[in-house]
Design an enzyme around this catalytic site. Sequence first.
Site, PDB file in Angstrom:
ATOM      1  N   HIS A   1     -80.802  -8.355-106.438  1.00  0.00           N
ATOM      2  CA  HIS A   1     -82.185  -8.720-106.111  1.00  0.00           C
ATOM      3  C   HIS A   1     -83.007  -8.823-107.393  1.00  0.00           C
ATOM      4  O   HIS A   1     -83.997  -8.108-107.598  1.00  0.00           O
ATOM      5  CB  HIS A   1     -82.781  -7.709-105.148  1.00  0.00           C
ATOM      6  CG  HIS A   1     -82.216  -7.797-103.763  1.00  0.00           C
ATOM      7  ND1 HIS A   1     -80.925  -7.397-103.448  1.00  0.00           N
ATOM      8  CD2 HIS A   1     -82.758  -8.242-102.602  1.00  0.00           C
ATOM      9  CE1 HIS A   1     -80.717  -7.593-102.152  1.00  0.00           C
ATOM     10  NE2 HIS A   1     -81.806  -8.104-101.615  1.00  0.00           N
TER      11      HIS A   1
ATOM     12  N   GLU B   1     -74.154  -4.673-105.087  1.00  0.00           N
ATOM     13  CA  GLU B   1     -75.551  -4.606-105.540  1.00  0.00           C
ATOM     14  C   GLU B   1     -76.384  -4.029-104.425  1.00  0.00           C
ATOM     15  O   GLU B   1     -75.946  -3.969-103.279  1.00  0.00           O
ATOM     16  CB  GLU B   1     -76.068  -5.991-105.934  1.00  0.00           C
ATOM     17  CG  GLU B   1     -76.104  -7.020-104.802  1.00  0.00           C
ATOM     18  CD  GLU B   1     -77.312  -6.930-103.886  1.00  0.00           C
ATOM     19  OE1 GLU B   1     -78.375  -6.442-104.338  1.00  0.00           O
ATOM     20  OE2 GLU B   1     -77.207  -7.326-102.716  1.00  0.00           O
TER      21      GLU B   1
ATOM     22  N   SER C   1     -78.194 -10.502 -99.815  1.00  0.00           N
ATOM     23  CA  SER C   1     -78.705  -9.381 -99.047  1.00  0.00           C
ATOM     24  C   SER C   1     -78.032  -9.317 -97.677  1.00  0.00           C
ATOM     25  O   SER C   1     -76.817  -9.148 -97.585  1.00  0.00           O
ATOM     26  CB  SER C   1     -80.233  -9.491 -98.939  1.00  0.00           C
ATOM     27  OG  SER C   1     -80.812  -8.317 -98.431  1.00  0.00           O
TER      28      SER C   1
END
Length: 309
Positions: free
Chosen positions: A281, A211, A104
């Site tokens: 995630h 992502e 992230s």
Amino acid sequence: MKKSVYIYSPSGAVRDKAAFKRGVRRLQALGYEVEVDSDALSSHMRFAGDDELRLRAISRACESRADIALISRGGYGITRILGQINYADVAKAIDLGTSFVGISDFTAFQAAVFAKTGRITWAGPALCEGFGVPVTQDSQPDDIMEDCFNDLMLGQGEGAGWRQDRSGFCPPEDVQLASDSVVWGGNLCVLSTLIGTEFLPSIDGGILFLEDIAEHPYRIERMLTQLLYSGVLSRQRAILLGQFTGYKLGAHDKGFKFSTVIEWLRSRVNVPILTNLPYGHVQTKVLIPFGKKSDLAVSGRDAMLFWGH
């Protein structure tokens, strides 16, 4: 000697203390020696401490000499301190054997480290979302993720294989798409914010993986447009789309969905676009080396990313 993990918090404040504790216990149960940074549970506004405190946490992670330095969670916070990180210390820690792992917001750190030092970091889990999930009869930390983490610990990881969905690049015969190409990427939102800065590495002929979470397909398309118009996408050998999760479509979308974005992207770049990379995630994810030269091959819907040179 036990393999060691150093837990630190360079981004958002840890809100789920129970998940943090479960994560630490899980790592210990797997046989690792765990050291928790003194400020890992600090909080300042939405951050795990103010900027100076989080910079010191990164410095202590560098000094820890742990086998793996693992972030507690992502969120937001690293981008605002990229200009103050001591990259020489990070490079020295990596050279001495510490692997920096995260997901992230950690993408910003990874991009900056590679741009500034050329060192390799690892896209993988964070403590809370990866190892800190509740353990029940039907739920526990993902075994594939844990196996990949252990492979990194032991220096045994060589690559990742997966099956694309039907929207992926599926040639009629076996093909090697890239050889000795730098694999890089991570969170699309974070990566796109680095365009035009000194912290985004300039990589030609690379393998770009992406992502994101909780971003509607039109926002994903908008961020891909940034990468497209800045010339990043056309310079790659392949684009690997990981898991894009946690969004909701609305009635007014009228058929506009994630597959629409893939179709649009294909119409704009002459670069193979592979899908369903097991990274993002989600619980089941592989660990990917940001900055390592790798090979990429496709056989039908099956893809293999290999860095075990």
